[in-house]
Design an enzyme around this catalytic site. Sequence first.
Site, PDB file in Angstrom:
ATOM      1  N   ARG A   1      -5.011   6.843  -3.118  1.00  0.00           N
ATOM      2  CA  ARG A   1      -5.523   5.489  -3.348  1.00  0.00           C
ATOM      3  C   ARG A   1      -5.839   4.787  -2.035  1.00  0.00           C
ATOM      4  O   ARG A   1      -6.919   4.198  -1.875  1.00  0.00           O
ATOM      5  CB  ARG A   1      -4.490   4.674  -4.134  1.00  0.00           C
ATOM      6  CG  ARG A   1      -4.891   3.223  -4.394  1.00  0.00           C
ATOM      7  CD  ARG A   1      -3.809   2.502  -5.169  1.00  0.00           C
ATOM      8  NE  ARG A   1      -2.647   2.236  -4.347  1.00  0.00           N
ATOM      9  CZ  ARG A   1      -2.448   1.087  -3.690  1.00  0.00           C
ATOM     10  NH1 ARG A   1      -3.347   0.134  -3.734  1.00  0.00           N
ATOM     11  NH2 ARG A   1      -1.352   0.920  -2.983  1.00  0.00           N
TER      12      ARG A   1
ATOM     13  N   CYS B   1       0.817  -1.225   0.000  1.00  0.00           N
ATOM     14  CA  CYS B   1       0.000   0.000   0.000  1.00  0.00           C
ATOM     15  C   CYS B   1       0.850   1.274   0.000  1.00  0.00           C
ATOM     16  O   CYS B   1       0.300   2.374   0.023  1.00  0.00           O
ATOM     17  CB  CYS B   1      -0.912   0.026   1.230  1.00  0.00           C
ATOM     18  SG  CYS B   1      -2.041  -1.365   1.386  1.00  0.00           S
TER      19      CYS B   1
END
Length: 320
Positions: free
Chosen positions: A225, A184
Amino acid sequence: MLGHGAPAVLSVIPDTFTFAWIVAILFATAWLLDSRGLSAGRTLAAATWALFGLFWLSTVPYFAFEHQSYVESILALVGFPASVYAGYLLYDGRASLFTLTRAIAFMLFIYLPFETIPAFTFAGIAVPEPRRVLIEIVASQTGALIDLLGYAPEAVTSNEGYDAAYSWTLDDGHTVIIHIVLACTGLGSMAIFGGLVAAVEAPLSRKLRALAVSLPLIYVLNILRTTFISVVAGNQYMHWYPDLVLTMFGATDPYRVSFLISDRIMSQLLAVVALIAITFLAVRELPELAVILEDVLYLITGEEHDLTESLDLPREPTNR
C-alpha cells in the site's frame, strides 16, 4: 488532534492520547474487577464505553478536516453511538461484551506506546522512540520495493525528522514529497488483531496460529500500500477530475489529487475489504473470535448472528 471546528463541548476533553490511555486503564480496571466477581466491574465498563464513544466523537474534526479522510471520519462518527450502545447492553446484562472490552484494552496497550513513548537514554545508551524505529523500517522497505519497480526518488528527512520520506521531481520541475508516518505502518490494524487474539480464552497454539495468519499478511499488504501510494502520488498517475477531488476534500493543491485518490479513497476502502478477509482467515484458526464478531454484528444490526454455524466453525474447538 482536535481541529478548530470542534464543538466547544469537546474543548474540555484531554488531548487525544491522554484520553486514550485513560480509556485503556479504565477498561483494564473494569476487566480486573469483573474477573474477581465484583459488580462494580460491569458498571465501570459500561461507563467507560460511553467515555470511549466520546473519545471517537472528539476525533471526528481531525479525521474530517485535518486528515481529510471520509472513511475514518465516518467510522469515528459511527463509533460514538456504537460505543454508547455497547455500554448500555453490557450494563443491561450482555456479559459477552466483556470479551470485546478486554480486546479494546489490549488494542490500546499495544498501540499507544508507539504514539507516546519518547526517546530516552538508559545506562548511557540512547534509545529512540518506538514510533521512529517502526516508521523508518517501513520507509526503508517501501523504498526498496520502489527501487525494484525501477523508480529512483530521493530519500529525504520527513517532517518528524526521521529517514522516512521520498522526494519525487516531476517533469515540470515541481517536487512532491511523500512522508511515511505512523499511520502508514499498519500498526493500527495489527493492534486490532493482537487485541482480539489476546482477549479470547483459547490454547496458546491456536492464538499463535491466528497471529501467524493475520500479522504478516497485514504487514506485507501495508508495504504494498505505501509503495502504491508513493509511486502514484509521486508521479501524479491519478490526476483525475482535479476540481471535483479538491472540492470533495476541501483541498487546494492540485499536486495532492493523486495522493487523495490513491490513499484517502482507494487504499482506505481496500483496507476495509482486506481486514474483513483477514478476519475470516483468523477466525478459521481461532474460532473463539466468533464471540467478539457476533457482538460487533449485533451492535451494527440489532440482530443475533451465529457465526459458528454460518462459517461452519467447530462448536468445541480443541487443540488437537
